[in-house]
Write a protein that holds these residues in place. Structure first.
Motif, PDB file in Angstrom:
ATOM      1  N   TYR A 117       0.842  -1.107   0.028  1.00  0.00           N
ATOM      2  CA  TYR A 117       0.024  -0.096   0.003  1.00  0.00           C
ATOM      3  C   TYR A 117       0.922   1.362   0.072  1.00  0.00           C
ATOM      4  N   GLN A 120      -0.421   8.591  -0.505  1.00  0.00           N
ATOM      5  CA  GLN A 120      -0.107   9.668  -1.467  1.00  0.00           C
ATOM      6  C   GLN A 120      -1.075  10.804  -1.205  1.00  0.00           C
ATOM      7  N   GLY A 144      -3.378  -1.108  -2.937  1.00  0.00           N
ATOM      8  CA  GLY A 144      -4.157   0.218  -2.787  1.00  0.00           C
ATOM      9  C   GLY A 144      -3.430   1.233  -2.559  1.00  0.00           C
ATOM     10  N   MET A 145      -4.163   2.275  -2.667  1.00  0.00           N
ATOM     11  CA  MET A 145      -3.551   3.817  -2.293  1.00  0.00           C
ATOM     12  C   MET A 145      -4.267   4.399  -1.113  1.00  0.00           C
ATOM     13  N   CYS A 147      -5.023   7.984   0.486  1.00  0.00           N
ATOM     14  CA  CYS A 147      -4.810   9.541   0.081  1.00  0.00           C
ATOM     15  C   CYS A 147      -5.899  10.157   0.741  1.00  0.00           C
ATOM     16  N   GLY A 153      -6.798   9.859  -5.385  1.00  0.00           N
ATOM     17  CA  GLY A 153      -7.155   8.489  -5.482  1.00  0.00           C
ATOM     18  C   GLY A 153      -7.506   7.629  -6.756  1.00  0.00           C
ATOM     19  N   TYR A 156      -4.967   7.070  -9.672  1.00  0.00           N
ATOM     20  CA  TYR A 156      -3.881   5.972  -9.584  1.00  0.00           C
ATOM     21  C   TYR A 156      -4.703   4.720 -10.078  1.00  0.00           C
ATOM     22  N   TYR A 160      -8.358   2.465  -3.503  1.00  0.00           N
ATOM     23  CA  TYR A 160      -7.721   3.382  -2.816  1.00  0.00           C
ATOM     24  C   TYR A 160      -8.844   3.768  -1.505  1.00  0.00           C
ATOM     25  N   SER A 161      -8.222   4.287  -0.377  1.00  0.00           N
ATOM     26  CA  SER A 161      -8.966   4.685   0.688  1.00  0.00           C
ATOM     27  C   SER A 161      -8.900   6.043   1.141  1.00  0.00           C
ATOM     28  N   LYS A 353     -13.020  -1.835   0.641  1.00  0.00           N
ATOM     29  CA  LYS A 353     -12.646  -0.527  -0.070  1.00  0.00           C
ATOM     30  C   LYS A 353     -13.482   0.718   0.615  1.00  0.00           C
TER      31      LYS A 353
END
Length: 354
Positions: A117, A120, A144-145, A147, A153, A156, A160-161, A353
């Motif tokens: 992970y 970002q 996953g990202m 952010c 998010g 990318y 993402y979360s 998610k």
């Protein structure tokens, strides 16, 4: 099987002997978030030994140093990456947002069974053709990202979360808050000083008053530092500390101010800022620009946002009832953070998610 989580800063930047940025704070924050659910380690260079207990550390060989060439620092980052992947073959690795493109290269070269992970705060790692190519080659190995908003998010194009830069855990309440009447300063600013943070304008405004003021941080621009010195010259109400602050100085300074002023403009007004959460988590209201960065302050009324610093009535904030109302709203803001804590744990540990 209970997962082991590694919070990694492969850069571990040191400038003139001082650790810079919010990497220690983020590492501690994620350690607090996950330690009740699984085994957590903080991976970083030798500079991390000064901050964390040995049992919480996975020590990497190198710091990046301001005294080294960019090529040497890049070599150090890659060596740290190789070491990290060798030591954490089956673990969950959450990379802090430092040396991001270098991390992508390391993922391509050495990542195998790890769950990866990345934190970002922006899309700078996609802002050129070369960077986009590097990310594309690493993308399939990143699970996953993490952010601060959907706009970042979604760029990318992987799960993402969306969570705040820091998440309140309660550990920030270990120190007793200083009562309003015993605060050393009325207004303060803390952290690295850049033009977009509007510190010069803050000093110019407060130099016209008798309020007790502290400005503490290292100016990245020597000319800006000289301008601040000139404005503060012979101003007995302003304590100007143009230097790096250690964490204790930083936190105690924030707690000793009735308010912290964040006069953001330009790039700083458009993205999230960890210092806002440092201030609010330590119980101090924020006065600052009405902008994206201070969205939480405006939403929870955890302080006051303005369009022009010259137009605000500073005396209003010296009313203890006004201050108490802001502090009450900070408590509501902290309570609302519970959902982020649960969300990030579910995202990383259960793959849910947001």
């Amino acid at each position: 099987m209970i997962k082991k989580i590694i919070i990694a800063d492969i850069c571990s930047m040191v400038i003139d002997g001082n650790a810079v940025g919010h990497y220690f704070t983020v590492a501690q924050n994620y350690l607090d978030l996950f330690k009740s659910a699984c085994n957590v380690k903080i991976a970083g260079g030798p500079v991390y030994k000064d901050k964390f207990k040995e049992e919480d550390l996975l020590l990497l060989d190198y710091n990046a140093e301001s005294s080294c060439s960019s090529i040497e620092n890049k070599r150090r980052e890659l060596c740290n990456l190789r070491q990290l992947f060798d030591l954490c073959k089956d673990d969950v690795i959450i990379f802090q947002s430092s040396a991001v493109s270098t991390v992508y290269i390391g993922i391509v070269l050495w990542a195998k069974k790890q769950e990866i992970y990345m934190i970002q705060y922006n899309t700078m790692s996609l802002d050129s053709t070369v960077k986009r190519f590097i990310y594309k080659t690493a993308k399939n190995k990143i699970k996953g990202m993490i952010c601060p908003d959907d706009l970042i998010g979604s760029e990318y194009q992987i799960p993402y979360s969306v969570v705040t830069d820091y998440i309140y855990t309660g550990s920030q309440d270990e120190k007793t808050l200083i009562p309003f009447e015993f605060k050393e300063y009325d207004f303060g600013f803390f952290g690295i000083i850049t033009k977009d943070k509007g510190v010069l304008e803050v000093v110019q405004r407060l130099a016209k008053t008798n309020y007790r003021v502290v400005i503490a941080g290292y100016p990245v621009d020597a000319e800006l530092g000289e301008k601040l010195k000139n404005v503060c010259q012979n101003k007995k109400n302003i304590n100007l500390k143009l230097q790096y602050l250690n964490e204790e100085e930083y936190v105690n300074g924030i707690r000793n101010c009735k308010y912290c002023i964040l006069n953001y403009s330009g790039a700083y007004s458009e993205h999230s800022s960890g210092v806002i959460y440092d201030i609010l988590f330590n119980g101090t209201p924020v006065i600052g620009t009405d902008c994206k960065a201070l969205k939480a302050v405006a939403e929870f009324k955890a302080g006051y946002v303005y369009h022009n610093i010259e137009d605000i009535d500073l005396e209003t904030f010296m009313d203890e009832k006004v201050y108490d109302a802001y502090c009450h709203n900070i408590l509501l803001f902290k309570k609302a953070q519970d959902s982020y804590a649960q969300q990030i744990r579910s995202f990383v540990l259960e793959g849910k998610k947001s």
